[in-house]
Design a protein around this motif. Structure first.
Motif, PDB file in Angstrom:
ATOM      1  N   VAL A 153       2.044   2.071  -3.559  1.00  0.00           N
ATOM      2  CA  VAL A 153       0.990   2.637  -4.392  1.00  0.00           C
ATOM      3  C   VAL A 153       0.664   4.060  -3.958  1.00  0.00           C
ATOM      4  O   VAL A 153       0.469   4.956  -4.793  1.00  0.00           O
ATOM      5  CB  VAL A 153      -0.261   1.746  -4.339  1.00  0.00           C
ATOM      6  CG1 VAL A 153      -1.412   2.397  -5.101  1.00  0.00           C
ATOM      7  CG2 VAL A 153       0.047   0.374  -4.930  1.00  0.00           C
ATOM      8  N   ARG A 154       0.597   4.302  -2.633  1.00  0.00           N
ATOM      9  CA  ARG A 154       0.312   5.664  -2.160  1.00  0.00           C
ATOM     10  C   ARG A 154       1.417   6.629  -2.567  1.00  0.00           C
ATOM     11  O   ARG A 154       1.159   7.784  -2.916  1.00  0.00           O
ATOM     12  CB  ARG A 154       0.137   5.646  -0.640  1.00  0.00           C
ATOM     13  CG  ARG A 154      -1.216   5.081  -0.190  1.00  0.00           C
ATOM     14  CD  ARG A 154      -1.452   5.318   1.291  1.00  0.00           C
ATOM     15  NE  ARG A 154      -0.541   4.511   2.103  1.00  0.00           N
ATOM     16  CZ  ARG A 154      -0.797   3.260   2.494  1.00  0.00           C
ATOM     17  NH1 ARG A 154      -1.932   2.667   2.132  1.00  0.00           N
ATOM     18  NH2 ARG A 154       0.061   2.594   3.227  1.00  0.00           N
ATOM     19  N   GLY A 189       0.820  -1.205   0.000  1.00  0.00           N
ATOM     20  CA  GLY A 189       0.000   0.000   0.000  1.00  0.00           C
ATOM     21  C   GLY A 189       0.854   1.254   0.000  1.00  0.00           C
ATOM     22  O   GLY A 189       0.521   2.255  -0.648  1.00  0.00           O
ATOM     23  N   ALA A 190       1.993   1.203   0.716  1.00  0.00           N
ATOM     24  CA  ALA A 190       2.879   2.379   0.777  1.00  0.00           C
ATOM     25  C   ALA A 190       3.444   2.708  -0.601  1.00  0.00           C
ATOM     26  O   ALA A 190       3.580   3.881  -0.973  1.00  0.00           O
ATOM     27  CB  ALA A 190       4.013   2.118   1.766  1.00  0.00           C
ATOM     28  N   ILE A 206       0.805   7.602  -6.123  1.00  0.00           N
ATOM     29  CA  ILE A 206      -0.312   8.545  -6.266  1.00  0.00           C
ATOM     30  C   ILE A 206       0.092   9.933  -5.790  1.00  0.00           C
ATOM     31  O   ILE A 206      -0.275  10.953  -6.398  1.00  0.00           O
ATOM     32  CB  ILE A 206      -1.527   8.028  -5.474  1.00  0.00           C
ATOM     33  CG1 ILE A 206      -2.042   6.719  -6.114  1.00  0.00           C
ATOM     34  CG2 ILE A 206      -2.633   9.073  -5.439  1.00  0.00           C
ATOM     35  CD1 ILE A 206      -3.120   6.039  -5.312  1.00  0.00           C
ATOM     36  N   ASP A 207       0.875  10.009  -4.717  1.00  0.00           N
ATOM     37  CA  ASP A 207       1.268  11.292  -4.134  1.00  0.00           C
ATOM     38  C   ASP A 207       2.482  11.918  -4.816  1.00  0.00           C
ATOM     39  O   ASP A 207       2.929  13.000  -4.411  1.00  0.00           O
ATOM     40  CB  ASP A 207       1.571  11.120  -2.637  1.00  0.00           C
ATOM     41  CG  ASP A 207       0.335  10.714  -1.846  1.00  0.00           C
ATOM     42  OD1 ASP A 207      -0.782  10.959  -2.345  1.00  0.00           O
ATOM     43  OD2 ASP A 207       0.492  10.156  -0.745  1.00  0.00           O
TER      44      ASP A 207
END
Length: 533
Positions: free
Chosen positions: A368-369, A365-366, A372-373
């Protein structure tokens, strides 16, 4: 002549801690038969004449195999040569001396290869049993004896010599099976070749080449004659062309030898993937030579047509891109004439029935985040390849989203799995629910027996701690095992335990321990260098 300096006098030579190193290196006559005594040996006693013979023998060995060759006594299977190499003073070696040392090491490797082949055949013999690959679950009267590398029933247990030797050799089962078969052939059917290997006259690769190329001969007399001729040729020529000469020898003695070799090679045809270090991979197909040539010609003609239409890509780039378009599953769009208008008729491509072109990217998840960021991070891991850069993850994820949201042509070939977010599942039920089953398969990727690379997609989902013994149906207590290793676990006497960190310990029937790392949770494990077979 090669140089091998030794500082100690002949009667004081020793290795570390005073360990003797055998005969000390001494001056050798420049040519066999140096004038130490006259032809009849008049005036010299028997011990001195024996010494003369030994010096002459040393000179002949040194002339053929370098100065260290004087320590190569066939009776000790290389022990004296190993001792001389292990304790040789290399501080003042010349270029010739270093090559002499290399040659001695190669001869030792050949002797060890012969011992390894004999050990392999001996291990196979020690597990004498009936074949477990005859289509029924347990032994039955009249079952044939297992062939080299084949699964077998031994005293009621399911044993696999290929699996157990593969773990010792640290190679994949398929490669281990091939080595077992060739080693047993060498030991049992090619005694002269084995002897030449023991004496350091052949390399292991050369010996295995002789076995492979001559094993197509069914007539024992023809095989012995071809082996004798080939070993004679090998004693006078470089071994780099041994394969071609072996093929010629086989063809001289059997007109259908090449046809048998071709049929064997076709049985071994495959598609394999070899990851590179730059985000690319090589996809290698093995086919009949004429079929492969026809495919290459077709790609070249298609690429040349594209170039004539103004495409700026090189011929190599075009061939690669066209091959990829042809290989990936697709819907074949054909334009047919309908009454009054042109119509597009979509025809499914039957050659891709059941195929799934999706490649899964494992990411946290980190990761992918961060994507996105707009933050820098790793890009996760792609199936059959390994770690990929963040830019590659961004490109493929954007392409997949565009196809899904904007209705682009074709379907998405990328699947994304968040490796650190397992589903809750239903722990008290024996059979995992669909989400848990999918998560475990995507996480494990392959069978979890040490070194096995069979895809998890076709494996069984097994409880690490048996459900009947209190094990729960959770992602931490489930792992994927191919049907073969699932059977080996339950019927072969293997004991499987887990460490707190998730590492699985497999203990073989002989008591040896092997480890399978914990399932990947971060999407960054390196790829398996050998593709699924």
């Amino acid at each position: 002549m090669s140089e091998c300096p030794v500082e100690q006098p002949a009667d004081e030579a020793s290795g570390p801690s005073g360990a003797p190193v055998g005969r000390a290196l001494s001056a050798v006559p420049s040519a066999p038969g140096a004038a130490i005594a006259d032809e009849a040996g008049r005036g010299w006693d028997a011990p001195f004449l024996a010494l003369v013979d030994r010096v002459r023998a040393d000179a002949r060995l040194a002339a053929r195999h370098g100065l260290l060759g004087r320590y190569d006594d066939p009776d000790d299977r290389g022990a004296g040569l190993f001792e001389a190499v292990a304790f040789q003073d290399t501080s003042e070696l010349s270029d010739s001396g270093w090559l002499d040392r290399h040659e001695a090491i190669c001869r030792l490797e050949a002797r060890l290869a012969a011992m390894k082949a004999e050990a392999t055949a001996g291990y196979e013999t020690s597990l004498h049993g009936v074949s477990a690959d005859l289509g029924h679950r347990h032994p039955a009267p009249g079952d044939r004896v297992a062939e080299p590398g084949e699964r077998r029933w031994v005293a009621g247990d399911l044993r696999s010599t290929a699996d157990e030797l593969a773990l010792v050799w640290q190679m994949h089962k398929g490669a281990a099976m091939a080595r077992i078969h060739t080693s047993c052939e060498l030991v049992h059917n090619f005694p002269a070749t084995l002897r030449a290997l023991e004496e350091g006259q052949l390399t292991e690769r050369a010996a295995f080449t002789i076995v492979r190329e001559l094993s197509v001969l069914d007539d024992p007399d023809a095989l012995r004659a071809a082996e004798t001729a080939l070993l004679g040729w090998a004693g006078k020529h470089p071994l780099q062309k041994l394969k071609q000469e072996a093929q010629r020898e086989a063809a001289r003695r059997s007109p259908d030898a090449r046809s048998k070799a071709h049929a064997r090679a076709m049985d071994e045809r495959s598609v394999r993937i070899f990851p590179n270090s730059d985000g690319t991979a090589e996809l290698v197909h093995t086919h009949d030579a004429l079929d492969a040539g026809a495919v290459m010609n077709s790609l070249t003609r298609a690429a040349a047509y594209q170039r004539r239409q103004g495409d700026s890509r090189s011929m190599d780039q075009l061939r690669a891109d066209i091959a990829l378009q042809r290989l990936l599953p697709r819907t074949d769009t054909r334009r047919g004439r309908e009454p009054g208008e042109d119509a597009v008729v979509e025809v499914p491509d039957d050659s891709t029935a059941g195929a799934d072109a999706t490649v899964v990217i494992h990411a946290t998840g980190a990761e992918v985040r961060a994507l996105i960021d707009g933050e820098n991070s790793t890009g996760g891991t792609a199936e059959h390849y390994g770690p990929i850069p963040q830019e590659s993850l961004r490109k493929h994820l954007t392409r997949a989203l565009a196809r899904s949201l904007l209705g682009g042509a074709g379907r998405s070939r990328i699947g994304l799995r968040l490796s650190d977010e397992p589903p809750a599942g239903k722990p008290d039920r024996y059979t995992p629910d669909a989400a848990t089953d999918r998560f475990v398969r995507l996480r494990d990727r392959t069978c979890q027996f040490p070194g096995c690379n069979q895809p998890a997609e076709f494996a069984d989902v097994d409880h690490r701690v048996a459900f009947a013994e209190g094990g729960r149906t959770t992602t931490d207590n489930l792992h994927c095992l191919c049907r073969h290793h699932h059977r080996l676990k339950h019927e072969g006497g293997w004991v499987v335990t887990s460490d707190p960190d998730g590492t699985t310990i497999w203990v073989s029937p002989t008591g040896r321990r092997y480890r399978t790392p914990a399932p990947d949770r971060g999407g960054s494990d390196p790829p398996d260098p050998d593709p699924p077979r």
